[in-house]
Scaffold this motif. Sequence first.
Motif, PDB file in Angstrom:
ATOM      1  N   ASN A  26      -5.012  -6.478  -1.923  1.00 12.35           N
ATOM      2  CA  ASN A  26      -6.227  -5.686  -1.821  1.00 12.35           C
ATOM      3  C   ASN A  26      -6.566  -5.480  -0.349  1.00 12.35           C
ATOM      4  O   ASN A  26      -6.377  -6.397   0.478  1.00 12.35           O
ATOM      5  CB  ASN A  26      -7.410  -6.373  -2.507  1.00 12.35           C
ATOM      6  CG  ASN A  26      -7.291  -6.350  -4.017  1.00 12.35           C
ATOM      7  OD1 ASN A  26      -7.083  -5.298  -4.605  1.00 12.35           O
ATOM      8  ND2 ASN A  26      -7.405  -7.512  -4.644  1.00 12.35           N
ATOM      9  N   LYS A  46     -15.611   0.990  -5.832  1.00 13.39           N
ATOM     10  CA  LYS A  46     -15.916   0.908  -4.416  1.00 13.39           C
ATOM     11  C   LYS A  46     -17.432   0.966  -4.243  1.00 13.39           C
ATOM     12  O   LYS A  46     -18.089   1.858  -4.791  1.00 13.39           O
ATOM     13  CB  LYS A  46     -15.251   2.058  -3.655  1.00 13.39           C
ATOM     14  CG  LYS A  46     -15.275   1.921  -2.136  1.00 13.39           C
ATOM     15  CD  LYS A  46     -14.430   3.016  -1.494  1.00 13.39           C
ATOM     16  CE  LYS A  46     -14.345   2.832   0.014  1.00 13.39           C
ATOM     17  NZ  LYS A  46     -13.514   3.879   0.651  1.00 13.39           N
ATOM     18  N   THR A  86       0.845  -1.184   0.000  1.00  8.76           N
ATOM     19  CA  THR A  86       0.000   0.000   0.000  1.00  8.76           C
ATOM     20  C   THR A  86       0.884   1.238   0.000  1.00  8.76           C
ATOM     21  O   THR A  86       2.024   1.194   0.461  1.00  8.76           O
ATOM     22  CB  THR A  86      -0.925   0.016   1.231  1.00  8.76           C
ATOM     23  OG1 THR A  86      -1.605   1.271   1.307  1.00  8.76           O
ATOM     24  CG2 THR A  86      -0.137  -0.187   2.508  1.00  8.76           C
ATOM     25  N   TYR A 125      -4.779  -6.570   4.805  1.00  6.74           N
ATOM     26  CA  TYR A 125      -4.654  -6.708   3.357  1.00  6.74           C
ATOM     27  C   TYR A 125      -4.556  -8.191   2.999  1.00  6.74           C
ATOM     28  O   TYR A 125      -3.987  -8.989   3.744  1.00  6.74           O
ATOM     29  CB  TYR A 125      -3.412  -5.982   2.840  1.00  6.74           C
ATOM     30  CG  TYR A 125      -3.541  -4.473   2.863  1.00  6.74           C
ATOM     31  CD1 TYR A 125      -4.023  -3.778   1.757  1.00  6.74           C
ATOM     32  CD2 TYR A 125      -3.177  -3.752   3.995  1.00  6.74           C
ATOM     33  CE1 TYR A 125      -4.144  -2.400   1.772  1.00  6.74           C
ATOM     34  CE2 TYR A 125      -3.295  -2.368   4.024  1.00  6.74           C
ATOM     35  CZ  TYR A 125      -3.782  -1.700   2.911  1.00  6.74           C
ATOM     36  OH  TYR A 125      -3.905  -0.341   2.932  1.00  6.74           O
ATOM     37  N   LEU A 143     -12.868 -11.556   1.782  1.00  2.06           N
ATOM     38  CA  LEU A 143     -13.283 -10.666   0.704  1.00  2.06           C
ATOM     39  C   LEU A 143     -14.697 -11.008   0.277  1.00  2.06           C
ATOM     40  O   LEU A 143     -15.071 -12.185   0.197  1.00  2.06           O
ATOM     41  CB  LEU A 143     -12.357 -10.772  -0.511  1.00  2.06           C
ATOM     42  CG  LEU A 143     -10.956 -10.184  -0.348  1.00  2.06           C
ATOM     43  CD1 LEU A 143     -10.167 -10.421  -1.616  1.00  2.06           C
ATOM     44  CD2 LEU A 143     -11.016  -8.694  -0.045  1.00  2.06           C
ATOM     45  N   SER A 187      -8.682  -5.654   2.692  1.00  5.54           N
ATOM     46  CA  SER A 187      -9.788  -6.509   3.071  1.00  5.54           C
ATOM     47  C   SER A 187     -10.636  -5.890   4.172  1.00  5.54           C
ATOM     48  O   SER A 187     -11.841  -6.106   4.232  1.00  5.54           O
ATOM     49  CB  SER A 187      -9.256  -7.876   3.541  1.00  5.54           C
ATOM     50  OG  SER A 187     -10.299  -8.705   3.988  1.00  5.54           O
ATOM     51  N   LYS A 189     -10.948   2.030 -10.383  1.00  7.47           N
ATOM     52  CA  LYS A 189     -11.018   1.639  -8.974  1.00  7.47           C
ATOM     53  C   LYS A 189     -12.491   1.691  -8.558  1.00  7.47           C
ATOM     54  O   LYS A 189     -13.134   2.734  -8.600  1.00  7.47           O
ATOM     55  CB  LYS A 189     -10.192   2.604  -8.109  1.00  7.47           C
ATOM     56  CG  LYS A 189     -10.293   2.343  -6.601  1.00  7.47           C
ATOM     57  CD  LYS A 189      -9.684   1.002  -6.234  1.00  7.47           C
ATOM     58  CE  LYS A 189      -9.751   0.740  -4.731  1.00  7.47           C
ATOM     59  NZ  LYS A 189      -8.870   1.644  -3.975  1.00  7.47           N
ATOM     60  N   ASN A 203       0.344  -9.044  -5.568  1.00  7.28           N
ATOM     61  CA  ASN A 203      -0.707  -8.030  -5.572  1.00  7.28           C
ATOM     62  C   ASN A 203      -1.509  -8.141  -4.283  1.00  7.28           C
ATOM     63  O   ASN A 203      -1.727  -9.249  -3.773  1.00  7.28           O
ATOM     64  CB  ASN A 203      -1.640  -8.208  -6.778  1.00  7.28           C
ATOM     65  CG  ASN A 203      -0.905  -8.189  -8.101  1.00  7.28           C
ATOM     66  OD1 ASN A 203      -0.631  -9.244  -8.665  1.00  7.28           O
ATOM     67  ND2 ASN A 203      -0.577  -7.009  -8.590  1.00  7.28           N
ATOM     68  N   ASN A 249     -13.925  -2.994  -3.037  1.00  3.94           N
ATOM     69  CA  ASN A 249     -12.906  -1.942  -2.954  1.00  3.94           C
ATOM     70  C   ASN A 249     -11.650  -2.428  -3.666  1.00  3.94           C
ATOM     71  O   ASN A 249     -10.685  -2.859  -3.049  1.00  3.94           O
ATOM     72  CB  ASN A 249     -12.605  -1.608  -1.487  1.00  3.94           C
ATOM     73  CG  ASN A 249     -11.677  -0.423  -1.350  1.00  3.94           C
ATOM     74  OD1 ASN A 249     -11.550   0.383  -2.273  1.00  3.94           O
ATOM     75  ND2 ASN A 249     -11.011  -0.308  -0.216  1.00  3.94           N
ATOM     76  N   GLU A 250     -11.676  -2.387  -4.994  1.00  2.00           N
ATOM     77  CA  GLU A 250     -10.538  -2.897  -5.756  1.00  2.00           C
ATOM     78  C   GLU A 250     -10.576  -2.386  -7.197  1.00  2.00           C
ATOM     79  O   GLU A 250     -11.594  -1.873  -7.666  1.00  2.00           O
ATOM     80  CB  GLU A 250     -10.527  -4.421  -5.750  1.00  2.00           C
ATOM     81  CG  GLU A 250     -11.769  -5.056  -6.323  1.00  2.00           C
ATOM     82  CD  GLU A 250     -11.747  -6.567  -6.158  1.00  2.00           C
ATOM     83  OE1 GLU A 250     -11.265  -7.231  -7.100  1.00  2.00           O
ATOM     84  OE2 GLU A 250     -12.196  -7.061  -5.110  1.00  2.00           O
ATOM     85  N   ASN A 251      -9.465  -2.532  -7.896  1.00  3.40           N
ATOM     86  CA  ASN A 251      -9.397  -2.193  -9.314  1.00  3.40           C
ATOM     87  C   ASN A 251     -10.069  -3.303 -10.118  1.00  3.40           C
ATOM     88  O   ASN A 251      -9.797  -4.486  -9.913  1.00  3.40           O
ATOM     89  CB  ASN A 251      -7.943  -2.035  -9.752  1.00  3.40           C
ATOM     90  CG  ASN A 251      -7.278  -0.847  -9.093  1.00  3.40           C
ATOM     91  OD1 ASN A 251      -7.856   0.237  -9.009  1.00  3.40           O
ATOM     92  ND2 ASN A 251      -6.054  -1.034  -8.618  1.00  3.40           N
TER      93      ASN A 251
END
Length: 430
Positions: free
Chosen positions: A293, A372, A250, A283, A331, A295, A370, A291, A388-390
């Motif tokens: 994300n 959300k 991050t 995360y 997730l 959580s 991105k 990679n 909440n992610e790409n």
Amino acid sequence: MGGESFMNLQKYILIVFIFISSLTYCNDIYAQNWFEVNCGATGRIREIIFVNSSTGYLLDENYPAYSVLRTTNKGINWTLNYSGTYFNDMEFINQTTGFIYVANKTIKTTNGGVNWLEYNAMFSANTYNMLDSFIGYGVGYTSILLKTFDGGQNWVSLSNNINLYPVYGVKFFNQNTGIITGEYIVKPQTYGRILRTTNGGYNWYMAHNNTTIHPCFIKFVNNDTGFAAANRNIMITYDKGQNWLTIQVTSTFISSLDIDFINATTGFIVGFVDNTGGLGYIYKTTTGGLNWNESFSNVAKFQSVCFADSLTIFAGARSGGKLFKTTNGGLTPIINLNNSVPDKHTLSQNYPNPFNPITKIKFDVALSSKIKIVVYNSLGKEMAILVNENMNVGSYETEWNAESFSSGIYYYSLFINNNLIDTKKTVLIK
């Protein structure tokens, strides 16, 4: 003013409130995929260990009192298993054999915590690693290196050139090869270091040395592949710690305090932002650490994390005995309905609506962005983050499990690159 006009005005005010709230982070966020459980702890949950999917232990530090709590039903209930003062470390090497390390004392169980035996020790370390039921190592803040040949009953001090303070982690792959993580301070600089030995700890050489990347706690999923939490980064080795790859988790500067992997691809890292009002973060990776994300985030600052199984994970906080749990892998599930290119970003009405307690939400992504999706209560308070992610272009579906929420009116909003796109109303009836 007519009833319809008044309702439209209410909706407009709520959307404006949500947009303003989105510009600042809500410190009381509650993501539906993690929930707090009452475990009976009162202080810092320093360590969590599960020896199988049902049986686990946690170390509760409420200085100077320490206690070990035990569950046999996957964290639904916890009972006091052992208590004392000034515990340095805890580990289990299998379902029956575990260790609690106290200053100048080793406390051992060979029957899964039913009984504990105490052995006096001449030396003390702050972090330990048992290779098997007999051979183990301990490393202390004063660069002391200990070794036991009899399952912790006796420890001997080995000559070494560690020169680290503090020491965070230790891992031995066999009696000859091992690594330790820690810091080396030459004011005004502090170096994060990983040292490696190939002769049982008598000599050490540098495997990593950096002023900004400070590896702390380590987790190996096999004898080759391991991970080290390092501030906002994760460090990965594929060769028993000889070489390390650094990946940024991050851009936020977090203090990473623990890490756990259930296999070579899936893991979690926990930590917190160390400032006034700072949040704790969890995360997740499903790509072997390449990679990550977000959580979960919460006002609880996270200290520890542990898998019970692939879907059930626990995270402990630094104060208040707060323990969080997820039973869906951490997730919210997102289903890719198709890869066609939508005309625009859209947010659909949830179904069913009203619902109890699970509802599904469809949304379209017209441009890789991105994404959300946030749930708010009727007062505009942020209650859950569903996505909440790409994400790539396509049509998707996610769900909200509101089992832990009370009946009432809720609103959910779609944000694209932090810009509010749309808000829908839903009703939870229990």
